[in-house]
Write an enzyme that holds these catalytic residues in place. Structure first.
Site, short mmCIF file in Angstrom:
data_model
loop_
_atom_site.label_atom_id
_atom_site.label_comp_id
_atom_site.label_asym_id
_atom_site.label_seq_id
_atom_site.Cartn_x
_atom_site.Cartn_y
_atom_site.Cartn_z
CG HIS A 40 28.57 59.48 105.81
ND1 HIS A 40 29.16 58.50 105.04
CD2 HIS A 40 29.42 60.53 105.82
CE1 HIS A 40 30.33 58.94 104.60
NE2 HIS A 40 30.53 60.16 105.06
CG ASP B 229 34.41 59.81 104.17
OD1 ASP B 229 33.36 60.08 104.77
OD2 ASP B 229 34.61 60.13 102.99
CD GLU C 289 28.83 62.71 102.87
OE1 GLU C 289 29.23 63.87 102.78
OE2 GLU C 289 29.47 61.76 102.37
CD GLU C 290 31.38 59.49 100.94
OE1 GLU C 290 31.51 60.40 100.11
OE2 GLU C 290 32.13 59.35 101.92
CG ASP D 185 31.52 63.07 106.81
OD1 ASP D 185 32.35 62.14 106.75
OD2 ASP D 185 30.83 63.42 105.83
CG HIS E 111 36.23 59.67 98.88
ND1 HIS E 111 35.61 60.60 98.08
CD2 HIS E 111 35.56 59.68 100.05
CE1 HIS E 111 34.61 61.16 98.75
NE2 HIS E 111 34.57 60.61 99.95
ZN LIG Z 1 32.12 61.39 104.63
#
Ligand SMILES: [Zn+2]
Length: 307
Positions: free
Chosen positions: A118, A130, A164-165, A192, A262
């Site tokens: 993503h 990520d 995606e998030e 991912d 994140h």
């Molecule tokens: Zn991800």
């Protein structure tokens, strides 16, 4: 837990549902300890939900080190007060796009194997693991095949999914698009889980197809992977599974992923280029085998390709 993903899965409700749980018992705000194993001053963000009928109270995440300090403070002074100021807002949606490129199949161009990651990330860093890693590996997988002069029988398509998030709309829209109607998706591979040393692939498929794909394990072991195990998927490719597409995810070593996931330190310097490349190699090989074999369209298992 040895695998940090189920550990994260078991803990993340504190963030996603913390505000609702706190509001139910009359809280004026929710303060969540970052869902990470690393003890440092980098807070980790992520999705959270409000649910009726409880009031929408402010919710913040603080770093693990800050949470430890707050905990110690509350132990020593139960009357300590915490002041919170937030500036968050949910803005109206805007149109954005998935990014795609492909090696078109030489024999069955309408049969497709997806390799993807993503392209969105949380805003406090570039999202190198990520999921910049998954995007880079997907592009590299196709580049490797092209550099080798290989022309797959079926189409191998890179899909860099948007969103995606924050809800997975890119994955859903890809699967449901009018443009997909004439195509048949054999399998989809998602990366991912960070660009760390790849251990294996997880595969969600029915019995004969699963056995067929697992028969390629010795080939994967030649490029450093250890296993192909049952059970695989991902947020972005999940919607393709509804129409029977085999879902596969690349599984790297997970020990360091949630240190950066994140957070503001999910940056390129945390990515080891050799480990990242090994994952790209694995995706190229898996994508190639799927595109040559067809798996779902073959009906009965055939002999393994000798490549
Ligand atoms: Zn991800």
């Amino acid at each position: 837990m040895i695998d940090t993903f189920p550990a994260y899965g078991g803990a993340v409700a504190q963030r996603s549902g913390g505000a609702v749980a706190a509001a139910k018992v009359g809280a004026v705000a929710a303060v969540v300890r970052s869902v990470s194993l690393a003890i440092n001053d980098d807070p980790h963000t992520g999705t959270m939900d409000y649910g009726p009928p409880v009031p929408k109270i402010p919710a913040v995440t603080i770093s693990t080190a800050a949470a430890d300090r707050l905990d110690a403070l509350l132990q020593s002074d139960p009357d300590a007060r915490l002041f919170i100021r937030t500036s968050c807002a949910t803005l109206p949606p805007v149109t954005s796009h998935n990014v795609m490129g492909e090696l078109t199949g030489s024999e069955k161009p309408d049969e497709v194997v997806v390799v993807g990651g993503h392209i969105d990330s949380w805003d406090l860093s570039v999202g190198a693991h990520d999921d910049g890693a998954g995007c880079a590996q997907s592009i590299e997988a196709l580049r490797l095949l092209r550099e080798l002069g290989l022309k797959p029988k079926r189409t191998i398509r890179v899909v860099l999914y948007m969103d995606e998030e924050n809800g997975g709309s890119g994955g859903r829209d890809y699967a449901r698009s009018e443009n997909r109607k004439a195509e048949r998706h054999i399998a989809a591979i998602e990366s991912d889980r960070g660009g760390f040393l790849p251990l294996g692939f997880g595969v969600s498929a029915t019995g004969a197809m699963l056995a067929r794909i697992r028969s390629w394990e010795p080939l994967m072991q030649k490029i450093g992977l250890q296993w192909i195990r049952p059970g695989g998927g991902g947020v972005d490719i999940g919607p393709l599974g509804e129409s029977g597409t085999v879902l596969i995810d690349l599984v790297p070593d997970s020990q360091r992923y949630f240190d950066v996931h994140h957070s503001g330190i999910d940056t390129l310097d945390k990515v080891n280029s050799r480990e990242l490349q090994l994952g790209a190699n694995a995706m190229a090989l898996m994508g190639w085998l799927l595109a040559e074999d067809g798996v779902t369209s073959s009906g009965t298992p055939r002999t393994a390709p000798g490549r």
